[in-house]
Scaffold this motif. Structure first.
Motif, PDB file in Angstrom:
ATOM      1  N   ASP A   1      -8.978  -0.463   2.630  1.00 50.92           N
ATOM      2  CA  ASP A   1      -8.935  -0.378   1.158  1.00 50.92           C
ATOM      3  C   ASP A   1      -7.993   0.741   0.715  1.00 50.92           C
ATOM      4  O   ASP A   1      -7.228   0.595  -0.228  1.00 50.92           O
ATOM      5  N   ALA A   2      -8.125   1.884   1.379  1.00 50.33           N
ATOM      6  CA  ALA A   2      -7.465   3.096   0.882  1.00 50.33           C
ATOM      7  C   ALA A   2      -5.975   3.132   1.214  1.00 50.33           C
ATOM      8  O   ALA A   2      -5.185   3.681   0.439  1.00 50.33           O
ATOM      9  N   ALA A   3      -5.571   2.552   2.364  1.00 49.01           N
ATOM     10  CA  ALA A   3      -4.192   2.742   2.840  1.00 49.01           C
ATOM     11  C   ALA A   3      -3.128   2.386   1.787  1.00 49.01           C
ATOM     12  O   ALA A   3      -2.278   3.226   1.469  1.00 49.01           O
ATOM     13  N   PRO A   4      -3.148   1.176   1.205  1.00 43.06           N
ATOM     14  CA  PRO A   4      -2.073   0.840   0.263  1.00 43.06           C
ATOM     15  C   PRO A   4      -2.119   1.673  -1.020  1.00 43.06           C
ATOM     16  O   PRO A   4      -1.141   1.726  -1.746  1.00 43.06           O
ATOM     17  N   LEU A   5      -3.246   2.311  -1.267  1.00 46.81           N
ATOM     18  CA  LEU A   5      -3.340   3.143  -2.469  1.00 46.81           C
ATOM     19  C   LEU A   5      -2.553   4.439  -2.300  1.00 46.81           C
ATOM     20  O   LEU A   5      -2.237   5.112  -3.279  1.00 46.81           O
ATOM     21  N   MET A   6      -2.191   4.788  -1.050  1.00 53.19           N
ATOM     22  CA  MET A   6      -1.453   6.024  -0.778  1.00 53.19           C
ATOM     23  C   MET A   6       0.000   5.945  -1.233  1.00 53.19           C
ATOM     24  O   MET A   6       0.672   6.966  -1.326  1.00 53.19           O
TER      25      MET A   6
END
Ligand SMILES: [Zn+2]
Ligand SMILES: [Zn+2]
Length: 339
Positions: free
Chosen positions: A145-150
């Protein structure tokens, strides 16, 4: 010595090589992160193709890195082993140049530190990061979930929250791909009357599902006219890489409206009269620094914003990268290490 797997590139346009390396030790001011997931961003082509000036090989790409602090070097105060963290494009700053002294760390003049370009990135089981470049990951967001938000999430979230738009304003998101599908969600959750603009009527259900108030099919309708009918956009976030598509929405900006350019076409045409007559502006937007990433992740967890991802294991990095390049992924591609 402990070993790790990394996916490196050894020369411009070279293939991905899955190799074993010694697990590195963090120097002063650095931490080691055990990587769980890393998003594949279109900017990784700068590493793969060797188009970033002065890039040195071999290099491990990847600037959407999520994992757990595994070891902490000397002189690190904020971080400790076991914390869930992420690293993005911004790989750190000097703290003493003119830009840094103005607080503009993203524009640091003395050292360009970019994860996956000037140092090895997240297509790996471990990565070394400078402490100031590390963001904390909230509970409630998985590594995938978090990776592409970086990067994709950070860029759209940070652009929107710095756009000057206020709750209730008409804000349009041009493009409904990796960045756009996040931009629409953020804009809707921030309380903007969110207009999604993309090509084809088939994308309307998705746009509505993501929270769009209106959908404009730019193949069937003049997007500028559609925005003028809504009173004019305060902000258009342009996530496409198509210059003429950006030019086509400019006439839909309201008075003091601005086009925020996130995608990078080779050139962009604008009517000077249009800009002058309505005090309209065109501005670019970078992604952000670690505190911006941290706040992007926190907002996403709080507001329920999620990236839609296709997931591949690290061993299949070449296939995952091709999928990203194809432009057919729905919508971001993420590799996982199994850690
Ligand atoms: Zn990126
Ligand atoms: Zn600096």
């Amino acid at each position: 010595m402990a070993k790790m797997r990394v996916a490196q590139v050894s020369r411009p346009n070279g293939p991905f090589e899955l190799v074993e390396r010694d697990v590195p030790e963090p120097a002063a001011g650095h931490v080691r992160i055990a990587v769980a997931a890393c998003g594949i961003c279109h900017s990784d082509t700068l590493t793969k193709d060797g188009t970033f000036p002065g890039i040195q090989y071999p290099r491990v790409p990847g600037h959407e890195v999520i994992g757990t602090v595994d070891a902490v070097g000397p002189d690190v105060v904020r971080l400790r082993p076991g914390q869930r963290v992420g690293v993005g494009w911004h790989g750190g700053q000097c703290g003493y140049c003119r830009a840094c002294r103005h607080g503009d760390f993203f524009a640091c003049e003395t050292a360009t530190r970019i994860t996956g370009i000037t140092s090895d990135g997240g297509y790996a089981e471990y990565v070394i990061a400078r402490a100031e470049a590390v963001a904390l990951v909230p509970d409630g967001l998985s590594p995938v979930d978090a990776a592409p938000l970086m990067c994709a999430g950070l860029t759209t979230f940070n652009a929107l929250r710095n756009s000057g738009a206020r709750a209730g304003d008409v804000v349009a998101v041009l493009g409904l791909g990796g960045l756009g599908h996040l931009g629409v969600q953020y804009a809707a959750k921030m309380g903007f009357r969110t207009v999604a603009i993309a090509r084809g009527a088939d994308k309307e259900p998705l746009a509505r599902q993501l929270g769009a108030w209106r959908y404009v099919d730019s193949r069937a309708t003049d997007p500028a006219a559609a925005l003028r009918e809504l009173g004019g956009a305060r902000v258009v976030i342009a996530t496409v890489t198509d210059g003429p598509a950006m030019t086509a929405v400019l006439g839909g900006l309201g008075v003091h409206g601005s086009l925020m350019v996130l995608g990078a076409p080779p050139s962009l045409e604008a009517s000077a009269f249009l800009l002058i007559s309505g005090s309209r502006s065109i501005r670019g937007w970078y992604s952000g620094t670690s505190i911006d990433s941290e706040e992007t992740l926190a907002f996403s967890a709080f507001a329920g914003v999620r990236s839609m991802n296709e997931v591949f294991p690290l061993e299949h990095v070449a296939e995952a990268y091709e999928r990203m390049l194809s432009g057919r992924a729905r919508f971001r591609v993420v590799i996982t290490t199994g850690r």
